[in-house]
Design a protein around this motif. Structure first.
Motif, short mmCIF file in Angstrom:
data_model
loop_
_atom_site.label_atom_id
_atom_site.label_comp_id
_atom_site.label_asym_id
_atom_site.label_seq_id
_atom_site.Cartn_x
_atom_site.Cartn_y
_atom_site.Cartn_z
N HIS A 57 -50.84 43.85 -26.24
CA HIS A 57 -50.67 43.83 -24.78
C HIS A 57 -49.82 45.02 -24.32
O HIS A 57 -50.19 45.73 -23.37
CB HIS A 57 -50.01 42.52 -24.36
CG HIS A 57 -49.40 42.54 -22.99
ND1 HIS A 57 -50.16 42.56 -21.83
CD2 HIS A 57 -48.09 42.57 -22.59
CE1 HIS A 57 -49.36 42.59 -20.77
NE2 HIS A 57 -48.11 42.61 -21.20
N TYR A 58 -48.70 45.27 -24.99
CA TYR A 58 -47.81 46.35 -24.58
C TYR A 58 -48.40 47.73 -24.87
O TYR A 58 -47.99 48.72 -24.24
CB TYR A 58 -46.44 46.19 -25.22
CG TYR A 58 -45.61 45.11 -24.57
CD1 TYR A 58 -45.36 45.14 -23.20
CD2 TYR A 58 -45.07 44.06 -25.31
CE1 TYR A 58 -44.62 44.14 -22.58
CE2 TYR A 58 -44.32 43.06 -24.70
CZ TYR A 58 -44.10 43.12 -23.34
OH TYR A 58 -43.37 42.13 -22.72
N ALA A 59 -49.35 47.82 -25.78
CA ALA A 59 -50.02 49.10 -26.00
C ALA A 59 -50.77 49.54 -24.74
O ALA A 59 -50.85 50.74 -24.45
CB ALA A 59 -50.98 49.00 -27.18
N TYR A 60 -51.29 48.57 -23.99
CA TYR A 60 -52.09 48.88 -22.81
C TYR A 60 -51.32 48.74 -21.51
O TYR A 60 -51.69 49.35 -20.50
CB TYR A 60 -53.32 47.97 -22.76
CG TYR A 60 -54.39 48.35 -23.75
CD1 TYR A 60 -55.33 49.33 -23.45
CD2 TYR A 60 -54.45 47.75 -25.00
CE1 TYR A 60 -56.32 49.70 -24.36
CE2 TYR A 60 -55.44 48.10 -25.92
CZ TYR A 60 -56.36 49.07 -25.60
OH TYR A 60 -57.33 49.43 -26.50
N HIS A 61 -50.27 47.92 -21.51
CA HIS A 61 -49.59 47.59 -20.25
C HIS A 61 -48.08 47.79 -20.39
O HIS A 61 -47.41 47.05 -21.09
CB HIS A 61 -49.89 46.14 -19.85
CG HIS A 61 -51.36 45.88 -19.70
ND1 HIS A 61 -52.10 45.24 -20.67
CD2 HIS A 61 -52.23 46.19 -18.70
CE1 HIS A 61 -53.37 45.16 -20.27
NE2 HIS A 61 -53.47 45.73 -19.09
N MET A 62 -47.58 48.78 -19.68
CA MET A 62 -46.15 49.05 -19.67
C MET A 62 -45.42 47.93 -18.94
O MET A 62 -45.83 47.50 -17.87
CB MET A 62 -45.88 50.39 -18.97
CG MET A 62 -44.42 50.80 -18.95
SD MET A 62 -44.11 52.26 -17.93
CE MET A 62 -45.13 53.49 -18.75
N PRO A 63 -44.33 47.42 -19.52
CA PRO A 63 -43.56 46.40 -18.80
C PRO A 63 -42.93 46.98 -17.53
O PRO A 63 -42.78 48.20 -17.39
CB PRO A 63 -42.49 45.98 -19.82
CG PRO A 63 -42.41 47.09 -20.78
CD PRO A 63 -43.76 47.74 -20.83
N ALA A 64 -42.56 46.10 -16.63
CA ALA A 64 -41.99 46.55 -15.36
C ALA A 64 -40.75 47.40 -15.57
O ALA A 64 -40.51 48.38 -14.85
CB ALA A 64 -41.66 45.35 -14.48
N ALA A 65 -39.94 47.03 -16.55
CA ALA A 65 -38.74 47.81 -16.89
C ALA A 65 -38.73 48.01 -18.40
O ALA A 65 -38.77 47.05 -19.16
CB ALA A 65 -37.48 47.08 -16.44
N LEU A 66 -38.69 49.26 -18.81
CA LEU A 66 -38.67 49.57 -20.24
C LEU A 66 -37.23 49.48 -20.74
O LEU A 66 -36.34 50.19 -20.25
CB LEU A 66 -39.20 50.98 -20.49
CG LEU A 66 -40.73 51.12 -20.50
CD1 LEU A 66 -41.12 52.58 -20.35
CD2 LEU A 66 -41.30 50.55 -21.79
N PRO A 67 -36.97 48.59 -21.70
CA PRO A 67 -35.60 48.45 -22.20
C PRO A 67 -35.24 49.59 -23.15
O PRO A 67 -36.11 50.31 -23.62
CB PRO A 67 -35.66 47.11 -22.95
CG PRO A 67 -37.06 47.05 -23.45
CD PRO A 67 -37.91 47.69 -22.37
N GLN A 68 -33.98 49.70 -23.45
CA GLN A 68 -33.53 50.68 -24.43
C GLN A 68 -33.41 49.99 -25.79
O GLN A 68 -32.83 48.92 -25.91
CB GLN A 68 -32.17 51.25 -24.03
CG GLN A 68 -31.69 52.38 -24.93
CD GLN A 68 -32.66 53.54 -25.01
OE1 GLN A 68 -33.45 53.65 -25.94
NE2 GLN A 68 -32.62 54.41 -24.00
N ALA A 69 -34.03 50.58 -26.79
CA ALA A 69 -33.90 50.06 -28.15
C ALA A 69 -32.57 50.51 -28.74
O ALA A 69 -31.92 51.43 -28.25
CB ALA A 69 -35.06 50.55 -29.02
#
Length: 223
Positions: A75-87
């Motif tokens: 899912h995340y390969a195709y759809h960026m989350p609303a807010a990208l967290p910092q690893a």
């Protein structure tokens, strides 16, 4: 049901959850394989015969959590989350934005195989035995099932991305590759960065049951 890291808001029984996961894989892998010249029939047969759809994993500690996590990864390969967290160890937002346009140019089968099967070795099958030389190599055990046990044809970047999916940082990846040339080859692969980013996103941004169900429906419609 409440779990240590996140409330997944489960309403399905364990058996119904396993059925949901089974149906998702039975739809997504054949759709991704259409026109690719590689049959996923043996892979699907292995998934049915093993405990793949019921086994948990460390960060998704419930029956079916391992397959759930890998669906989130796709899912995340195709759809960026609303807010990208910092690893913790690498710049996830920058790497995701840099590499997603490139990994989306790859075949749907490459993305599906790498995302949906990178933790394949967490499952058990009554006929499967690993050689001693790979027992401590998590990613290599997954490619062993695909390449050696099932005789499935993995492309080179699929093989490398699955083998190295745990090696998130440049230093970690470099320590696991024999030469600088090998390191650079993998570090330049969009598929490696897909699994680096999206495997991490599944751990940092897990989906609730209703969100995962909706995500799977979208993926099926898009393939």
């Amino acid at each position: 049901m409440h779990y240590p890291y996140f409330d997944f808001r489960h309403t399905l029984s364990d058996s119904d959850r396993e059925g949901l996961l089974h149906d998702a894989y039975e739809h997504l892998l054949p759709r991704a394989a259409e026109g690719a010249g590689r049959s996923v029939n043996r892979v699907l047969k292995y998934l049915r015969e093993s405990d793949f759809y019921s086994v948990p994993c460390r960060h998704h500690p419930f029956p079916g959590g391992n397959a759930w996590h890998q669906l989130e990864t796709l899912h995340y390969a195709y759809h960026m989350p609303a807010a990208l967290p910092q690893a913790q160890d690498f710049d996830l937002p920058s790497l995701y934005r840099q590499w997603q346009p490139q990994w989306l140019q790859l075949s749907p089968l490459s993305l599906a195989l790498t995302a949906l099967l990178h933790d394949l070795c967490n499952s058990r099958h009554h006929k499967l035995r690993y050689p001693d030389r790979i027992l401590r190599r998590h990613g290599r055990k997954s490619t062993y099932i695909l390449k050696d046990f099932l005789r499935f044809e993995l492309m080179f970047d699929e093989n490398m991305a699955i083998i190295h999916h745990q090696h998130k940082t440049p230093a970690d990846l470099r320590a696991q590759t024999p030469t600088e040339q090998d390191y650079q080859l993998i570090a330049d692969m969009p598929l490696y960065h897909m699994i680096q980013c999206c495997d991490t996103l599944s751990c940092l941004c897990p989906l609730t049951e209703s969100d995962l169900t909706a995500a799977v429906a979208v993926l099926i419609s898009e393939f």
